[in-house]
Design an enzyme around this catalytic site. Structure first.
Site, short mmCIF file in Angstrom:
data_model
loop_
_atom_site.label_atom_id
_atom_site.label_comp_id
_atom_site.label_asym_id
_atom_site.label_seq_id
_atom_site.Cartn_x
_atom_site.Cartn_y
_atom_site.Cartn_z
N GLU A 1 24.69 22.44 25.57
CA GLU A 1 23.47 22.64 25.38
C GLU A 1 22.11 21.89 24.40
OE1 GLU A 1 24.48 27.17 26.39
OE2 GLU A 1 23.99 27.02 23.74
N SER B 1 17.06 37.20 25.51
CA SER B 1 15.14 38.62 26.25
C SER B 1 14.94 37.96 26.85
CB SER B 1 14.74 38.48 24.43
OG SER B 1 14.43 36.96 23.97
N ASN C 1 19.00 28.26 23.21
CA ASN C 1 19.68 30.38 22.37
C ASN C 1 18.95 30.47 21.22
OD1 ASN C 1 22.20 29.27 23.00
ND2 ASN C 1 22.02 27.78 22.18
N THR D 1 36.44 25.36 27.08
CA THR D 1 35.29 25.67 27.61
C THR D 1 35.36 26.56 28.37
OG1 THR D 1 33.33 24.75 28.87
CG2 THR D 1 35.75 24.55 29.70
N THR E 1 25.90 28.64 33.81
CA THR E 1 24.59 30.41 33.37
C THR E 1 23.67 28.79 32.78
OG1 THR E 1 26.30 29.40 31.64
CG2 THR E 1 26.31 31.97 32.68
N LYS F 1 32.36 25.17 33.79
CA LYS F 1 30.89 25.38 33.62
C LYS F 1 31.18 25.33 31.85
CE LYS F 1 29.33 28.92 32.55
NZ LYS F 1 29.17 29.33 30.97
#
Lengths: 413, 413
Positions: free
Chosen positions: A285, A413, A408, A195, A158, A184
C-alpha cells in the site's frame, strides 16, 4: 482497487495458458464494491488434490477455519473467493456463512460442500451475507472458462493496484505440465504465514501430502519473506491445487516428496511463488520503492531472518527509503533492536554496491552523492553484514509513504 | 524542533522550583542546529548519587556505554547533554569523543571525568566533534542557575514540538523534598527501555543502589509502556540524580529500598515518570491523537503487555485512529498476531465506553454514529478484554499520520 497503479508494477503481464482441469469465472455479487467483479468461482475436475498454508493469527477468519477442515482430506472440486468482506471476527454467523456459501457452491458446481475451498478478503467484523452468492454462483457455473486469468486475478483485488499473475511450464518426468498462480496483497501483509490470498494451479498429478510438503517448504523464502507493515492478516490463505489431468498425457503420478522426477517442478514452483510474493511487495500500500534486504554473517539463517524483518518492519527505515535517504543510522537502530546477536563494531552496511558503514562506523570512502543517486532507484538493495557467522537471509518490503497513511486512514469509511 | 506544536501538548507548563544542589545552564555549540541551544550542562554538589536505565539495543551509542561505566559507581557531579548528534555507531572515534567531552566537562566544573554523565541525541553515524564543547563548557560553568528548567528541557529537544517538564513536592520522612524531571521524545521510541532521554533530579538523600531499584521499577509502567513507532533508539537514557541536600533540612538518609519512609517518594516518582512518559506519547512525531490501550483478561500481565504493544505498534490500527475510524477489525488482527493466548470468541473491544465487539463478533447494540463521534476526541481509550484471565496492562501510543512520514522521510537531509 486504487485508481493509480503502483510505479513498481511489472511492465509485462504474463500470457497465462489454461491449466487442464481448471475452469473459472468471475461475477459481481455486490458484496461491498459496486461496478466491479468481487467473486471468483473455480471448478476442478474430480481427483484434484489440494494443499494449503494459512495465517498463524490466533484470531483467524471463518473461511480460514473452513479451509483447514477441507485441507485435512486434501480433495478439491471448487474454490470460491470473494473480496470486499473478510468474514473475519463474525462469530457463529461467520461459520454459518461459510457453510452456506459452500453449500451454494456445491449445488451450483455439482460436488460435495466438503470439497469446496473458501477465501474472503476485505473488511473485518462485518457479517457476510452468503445468500448474495445464491443466484450468482449458479449463473456463474454455466459460463466457466479456462483462459481469462487476468480477470480471476482482478476479482480478488482489494486495495491492490494491479492484478498479480505468474505462470510456468515445466517437465514432470518428461511430460510438460503447467503451473499458474494468482495473488492479491497489499496491506496487512507480514509473514506468519504470507500474503493475504494466493492460489496456484497445476495439471500435474501430485498426491495431496506431497503437495503440502512442496508448499510448506516453498512458502518459507517467498511469501513468508515479504512484509509490508508487519501486520498479519486474519485471512492469509495460500492454496495449491493439482488437477492431475497431465496424467492422461503420460505424466507420472507423484506420491513421494523425495521422488527425483519432482526436482524441476519443485524449483519452478518456488520461482513462481517468489515471483508472486515479489509482486505483492511491489504493490504494498502506497509503495514507491521495493526494498530488498539481504542480511549476511548472522549466527544462523533464523537470526538473519529476524534481523532482516526488524529492518523491514521499522517505520524509520521505511520512511527514510521513501525520502530517498540512505539513513544507515536507522538500519543500525533496527539491527540493535532485533534482539539477535550483533556486534556493533563488526557491522557493515551497503546500499546497492556502495558500502556506507564498516567496522562499526561510517565507511571513510563513502560517497554521499553516489549513494544519494542510488537511492532514487525504484528498487533499493540494502545489505547488512554482521560479521559473526554464516547465516544469511533475504526479505522483501517496500517504503512507507504518505499514501500508505491515506489508504489506511480512510479505508473502511 | 518543529514549528507546529503538537495539538496534544499539555495546556499548562508546570512551575518548576529549584532542586537544591543542582545548577545548570544551556549553550549553543552549533553541533547541528543553528540559532538554538543544543547543549545542557548540569552540575551537582559533591555526594550526589545517580541511577540509570539505558537502551536494550545491542548497538548502543557511545554515551550510553560511557554512562553504564559511571553508573557502576553511582556517583555524579555533572551531566552534559547535546542534541543534534547521537554519537552512535561512531566506533572508536565515538568512544574517544565521550572521553574527551567528559574531560572538558570535568575541567570546567572541577570534578573527576568518571563522575560526568553524558547523553547525546540526534543523527546516528556522524562523528561528534568533542572539541566543539571546549570553550562552551568552560563559559557555561560560569553562569549556572537553578530556575530556568524550561530552557534545560528545550536544549535537549530534536524533533520534539514542546519541552517536557514535570515536578513534585513530597515528604521524605516529614521533610518536604523536590523531584524535577525533563524529557525529550519524539520518534524512535519504543520500550526496551524507554524514550530517548529523560533526566530526573531530587534533593532527597538516597543511596545509589536504592535509587536504582526505584528507577528500575518505576520505568516499567511508565516509559517502558510507551511506544511511538516500535523503533528502539540506540541512545535511550533515563537518569535519576539525588543531591542529598535535603539532609541538611533533616531529611532521613535512605539506604534501604524497603524503608517505609520511602513510600510517598516512590509513588511521587512513579507519577512523575508517568507524566513525562505521557508527554512523550503526546509529542510522538506527527501525533494528532493520544491512544491509551488497556488490555484486560489476559493470562498474565506480561501477556497483556505484549498484546497491548502489538496493537500499539500496528500501523493499521494507528492509521485507523488517525482517520478517526473505530476499525476494531484491525484491533482483532493485532490481537491475533501478538502470539499470546487469545480466544477470538471471547474477545470484547471498546472505544471509550462504547463496546463495539463482544463474544467474537460485532456488538449488536453498537452505535456507529456514537463511536464515530467519540473517535474525534484528542485522547482515545481503547479497551480489549480477552476474557481469559486476570492479567491486565496499559500502553500509550499515538496515531500514525502523514506528518510522521514527512518528518521521517526528510529528517537527515
Amino acid at each position: 482497487m486504487s485508481s493509480t497503479i503502483s510505479p513498481l508494477a511489472p511492465k509485462i503481464v504474463p500470457d497465462m495458458p489454461p491449466v487442464p482441469g481448471v475452469g473459472f469465472t468471475t461475477a459481481a455479487a455486490g458484496i461491498r464494491y459496486q461496478g466491479r467483479t468481487d467473486v471468483l468461482v473455480m471448478s476442478f475436475v474430480p481427483g484434484t488434490t489440494v494443499a494449503g498454508v494459512t495465517t498463524r493469527s490466533l484470531c483467524p477468519s471463518a473461511p480460514v477455519e473452513w479451509c483447514r477442515e477441507v485441507l485435512k482430506k486434501g480433495k478439491a472440486r471448487a474454490l470460491v473467493v470473494n473480496s470486499g468482506n473478510a468474514n473475519a471476527f463474525t462469530g457463529k454467523t461467520g461459520r454459518e456463512s461459510t457453510r452456506l456459501t459452500a453449500q451454494i457452491a456445491a449445488a451450483a458446481l455439482l460436488c460435495k460442500s466438503s470439497e469446496v475451498l473458501l477465501a474472503s478478503t476485505g473488511v473485518i467484523g462485518e457479517p457476510l451475507d452468503a445468500t448474495k452468492f445464491d443466484g450468482v454462483l449458479t449463473e456463474a457455473a454455466g459460463r466457466l472458462i479456462d483462459w481469462a486469468w487476468i480477470d480471476a486475478a482482478r476479482a480478488i483485488m482489494t486495495t491492490d493496484t494491479f492484478p498479480k499473475l505468474a505462470t510456468a511450464q515445466v517437465l514432470l518426468g518428461d511430460v510438460p505440465v503447467t503451473i499458474n498462480g494468482i495473488a492479491k496483497g497489499a496491506g496487512m501483509i507480514a509473514p506468519d504465514m504470507a500474503t493475504m490470498l494466493s492460489f496456484v494451479f497445476t495439471d500435474a498429478p501430485i498426491a495431496a501430502d506431497v503437495l503440502q510438503k512442496l508448499l510448506s517448504k516453498g512458502v518459507k523464502n517467498t511469501f513468508n519473506a515479504v512484509t509490508i507493515d508487519g501486520d498479519t492478516s486474519t485471512s492469509d490463505t495460500l492454496l495449491l491445487f493439482a488437477t492431475g489431468v497431465a496424467k492422461s498425457r503420460g505424466a507420472p503420478v507423484i506420491k513421494d516428496a523425495a521422488d527425483p522426477r519432482l526436482t524441476a517442478f519443485r524449483r519452478a514452483l518456488e520461482d513462481l511463488l517468489a515471483d508472486l510474493a515479489e509482486q505483492v511487495a511491489r504493490d504494498g500500500e502506497g509503495a514507491r520503492k521495493l526494498l530488498r534486504i539481504q542480511v549476511n554473517g548472522a549466527v544462523s539463517k533464523k537470526s538473519a531472518r529476524r534481523i532482516a524483518m526488524s529492518i523491514a518492519n521499522s517505520p524509520l527505515v521505511k520512511t527514510a527509503v521513501a525520502g530517498e535517504d540512505a539513513n544507515w543510522g536507522r538500519v543500525v537502530m533496527a539491527v540493535g533492536k532485533a534482539g539477535e546477536p550483533a556486534d556493533r563494531d563488526l557491522l557493515s552496511i551497503s546500499f546497492g554496491d556502495i558500502r556506507v558503514a564498516h567496522d562499526g562506523a561510517r565507511d571513510p570512502d563513502y560517497d554521499e552523492a553516489a549513494v544519494s543517486a542510488y537511492m532514487k532507484n525504484d528498487v533499493v538493495d540494502l545489505t547488512v553484514d554482521l560479521g559473526l557467522g554464516r547465516g544469511s537471509d533475504r526479505v522483501l518490503t517496500c517504503d512507507l509513504t504518505k499514501e500508505y497513511v491515506t489508504i489506511n486512514g480512510d479505508y473502511r469509511s
